[in-house]
Scaffold this motif. Structure first.
Motif, mmCIF file in Angstrom:
data_model
loop_
_atom_site.group_PDB
_atom_site.id
_atom_site.type_symbol
_atom_site.label_atom_id
_atom_site.label_comp_id
_atom_site.label_asym_id
_atom_site.label_seq_id
_atom_site.Cartn_x
_atom_site.Cartn_y
_atom_site.Cartn_z
ATOM 1 N N VAL A 101 -26.315 -14.291 -2.093
ATOM 2 C CA VAL A 101 -25.683 -13.726 -3.284
ATOM 3 C C VAL A 101 -26.142 -12.294 -3.514
ATOM 4 N N LEU A 102 -27.432 -12.037 -3.397
ATOM 5 C CA LEU A 102 -27.954 -10.699 -3.665
ATOM 6 C C LEU A 102 -27.529 -9.689 -2.597
ATOM 7 N N ALA A 103 -27.291 -10.148 -1.378
ATOM 8 C CA ALA A 103 -26.938 -9.230 -0.298
ATOM 9 C C ALA A 103 -25.444 -8.935 -0.235
ATOM 10 N N ARG A 104 -24.608 -9.910 -0.580
ATOM 11 C CA ARG A 104 -23.167 -9.744 -0.338
ATOM 12 C C ARG A 104 -22.335 -9.578 -1.599
ATOM 13 N N TYR A 105 -22.894 -9.767 -2.773
ATOM 14 C CA TYR A 105 -22.126 -9.675 -4.001
ATOM 15 C C TYR A 105 -22.776 -8.679 -4.949
ATOM 16 N N ARG A 106 -21.976 -7.803 -5.483
ATOM 17 C CA ARG A 106 -22.449 -6.817 -6.446
ATOM 18 C C ARG A 106 -22.022 -7.244 -7.837
ATOM 19 N N PHE A 107 -22.966 -7.421 -8.722
ATOM 20 C CA PHE A 107 -22.674 -7.831 -10.089
ATOM 21 C C PHE A 107 -23.658 -7.126 -11.011
ATOM 22 N N MET A 164 -34.875 -13.127 3.340
ATOM 23 C CA MET A 164 -33.525 -13.529 3.725
ATOM 24 C C MET A 164 -32.491 -12.509 3.283
ATOM 25 N N ARG A 165 -32.693 -11.897 2.146
ATOM 26 C CA ARG A 165 -31.743 -10.901 1.667
ATOM 27 C C ARG A 165 -31.617 -9.746 2.659
ATOM 28 N N ASN A 166 -32.733 -9.296 3.229
ATOM 29 C CA ASN A 166 -32.704 -8.214 4.199
ATOM 30 C C ASN A 166 -31.952 -8.601 5.463
ATOM 31 N N PHE A 167 -32.118 -9.834 5.898
ATOM 32 C CA PHE A 167 -31.404 -10.290 7.076
ATOM 33 C C PHE A 167 -29.903 -10.358 6.831
ATOM 34 N N ILE A 168 -29.525 -10.974 5.734
ATOM 35 C CA ILE A 168 -28.103 -11.161 5.451
ATOM 36 C C ILE A 168 -27.424 -9.822 5.199
ATOM 37 N N ILE A 191 -22.221 -21.305 5.183
ATOM 38 C CA ILE A 191 -22.586 -22.370 6.114
ATOM 39 C C ILE A 191 -22.156 -22.047 7.544
ATOM 40 N N HIS A 192 -20.920 -21.528 7.705
ATOM 41 C CA HIS A 192 -20.355 -21.380 9.042
ATOM 42 C C HIS A 192 -20.523 -19.993 9.640
ATOM 43 N N VAL A 193 -20.824 -19.007 8.830
ATOM 44 C CA VAL A 193 -20.970 -17.641 9.344
ATOM 45 C C VAL A 193 -22.417 -17.162 9.233
ATOM 46 N N VAL A 194 -22.983 -17.266 8.034
ATOM 47 C CA VAL A 194 -24.297 -16.679 7.792
ATOM 48 C C VAL A 194 -25.417 -17.498 8.438
ATOM 49 N N VAL A 195 -25.451 -18.788 8.144
ATOM 50 C CA VAL A 195 -26.570 -19.607 8.613
ATOM 51 C C VAL A 195 -26.740 -19.577 10.132
ATOM 52 N N PRO A 196 -25.660 -19.724 10.939
ATOM 53 C CA PRO A 196 -25.871 -19.641 12.398
ATOM 54 C C PRO A 196 -26.435 -18.305 12.859
ATOM 55 N N LEU A 197 -26.113 -17.231 12.136
ATOM 56 C CA LEU A 197 -26.565 -15.904 12.557
ATOM 57 C C LEU A 197 -27.992 -15.593 12.121
ATOM 58 N N VAL A 198 -28.486 -16.281 11.113
ATOM 59 C CA VAL A 198 -29.838 -15.993 10.615
ATOM 60 C C VAL A 198 -30.828 -17.090 11.006
ATOM 61 N N ARG A 199 -30.504 -17.855 12.026
ATOM 62 C CA ARG A 199 -31.434 -18.891 12.472
ATOM 63 C C ARG A 199 -32.803 -18.332 12.858
ATOM 64 N N ALA A 280 -35.690 -6.153 10.163
ATOM 65 C CA ALA A 280 -36.901 -5.973 9.350
ATOM 66 C C ALA A 280 -36.900 -4.708 8.536
ATOM 67 N N VAL A 281 -36.107 -3.714 8.930
ATOM 68 C CA VAL A 281 -36.117 -2.433 8.216
ATOM 69 C C VAL A 281 -34.856 -2.207 7.407
ATOM 70 N N LYS A 282 -34.030 -3.223 7.332
ATOM 71 C CA LYS A 282 -32.786 -3.073 6.562
ATOM 72 C C LYS A 282 -33.092 -3.186 5.087
ATOM 73 N N GLY A 283 -32.613 -2.236 4.266
ATOM 74 C CA GLY A 283 -32.862 -2.283 2.825
ATOM 75 C C GLY A 283 -31.750 -2.921 2.071
#
Length: 283
Positions: A101-107, A164-168, A191-199, A280-283
């Motif tokens: 939520v914090l990485a992909r949604y702006r509120f 996790m926020r930095n990874f996503i 479930i189908h896009v994010v989780v497989p990529l952040v294993r 690791a360096v993604k803000g």
């Protein structure tokens, strides 16, 4: 920021570096080697004062068997598993949801919420001792494994959410746009896009959280009293009090306590290293 590589032609510098690393490694491993060696000693060796020399008799099987037959270590070990495994699962689930939520949604308040997660990591946990203990007493969970599970999930989720926020946030936007174009809901995207990529991140985080919770001693003492719910760290302290002169049994118990995090690390070493280096360096 990072040390520069030693040139190939700087032979003496490379040799000095190798010798220094080897000396530091030996110095760091000396206490561990001493504990392992003591766990092999017989009771006669310990009572005779042979604590630093080579064992004259080996009691490897007897020592490690006695740890589980003559002490409550098996109960402590089971308690730690009962605390650590649910805590790790809870932290992974909550941090993945919050990080997504914090990485992909702006509120409104997005950065404020993120700052609260990050700021919690800078709060010394010792100052929370009395409030947390009083809270557990009031809700009737004091001196239970549930109290430790709840606290560790709450305390470790802040760091894990930052992780996790930095990874996503490092994942390409095109993946999420394609998922929306296919009509996927946010939960399906997770479930189908994010989780497989952040294993790799999940594996690395699982090892870190497992180690933090398994090795915790402070909260094991603060939130538990009876032997029926104490984890291995608090139980090992009890073992030292009951078997004050049986250093071979105490050392064997120490090795038993240290085995699960080490085994987990070696089983997931590849994922752990990948998880620490990717994003690791993604803000």
């Amino acid at each position: 920021m990072y040390p520069r590589p030693i040139p190939e032609d700087a032979i003496w510098r490379r040799r000095f570096y190798f010798i220094a690393v080897l000396a530091i490694l030996i110095l760091w491993l000396c206490p561990l080697f001493a504990i392992i060696l003591t766990s092999f000693r017989s009771t006669q060796d310990v009572m005779g004062g042979n604590l630093w020399g080579w064992p004259t008799q080996f009691g490897l099987v007897d020592n490690y068997t006695s740890v589980f037959t003559q002490t409550p270590m098996a109960r402590y070990f089971l308690n730690s598993l009962t605390i650590t495994i649910p805590a790790v699962i809870g932290v992974l689930i909550l941090s993945t949801l919050a990080g997504f939520v914090l990485a992909r949604y702006r509120f409104p308040g997005n950065m404020l919420v993120f700052a609260l997660f990050v700021g919690g990591n800078f709060l010394p946990y010792q100052i929370m001792m009395i409030p947390v203990r009083d809270l557990m007493v009031r809700i009737g969970l004091y001196d239970t494994t549930a109290a430790l599970v709840i606290f560790h999930v709450a305390f470790q989720t802040g760091f894990a959410t930052l992780f996790m926020r930095n990874f996503i946030a490092a994942l390409p936007d095109e993946l999420f746009q394609a998922a929306r174009a296919e009509g996927a809901t946010p939960f399906q995207t997770l479930i189908h896009v994010v989780v497989p990529l952040v294993r790799p991140a999940l594996a690395a985080l699982a090892i870190l959280i497992f180690t933090f919770v398994w090795n915790d001693y402070f909260w094991a003492v603060v939130l538990t009293v009876s032997d029926t719910v104490k984890p291995v760290t608090a139980g090992l302290a009890n073992l030292r009090g009951e078997w004050v002169s049986a250093w071979n049994l105490i050392s064997a118990g120490t090795i038993v306590v240290a085995v699960p995090p080490v085994v987990m690390f070696f089983l997931m070493q590849r994922h752990f290293i990948a998880g620490l280096t990717m994003g690791a360096v993604k803000g």
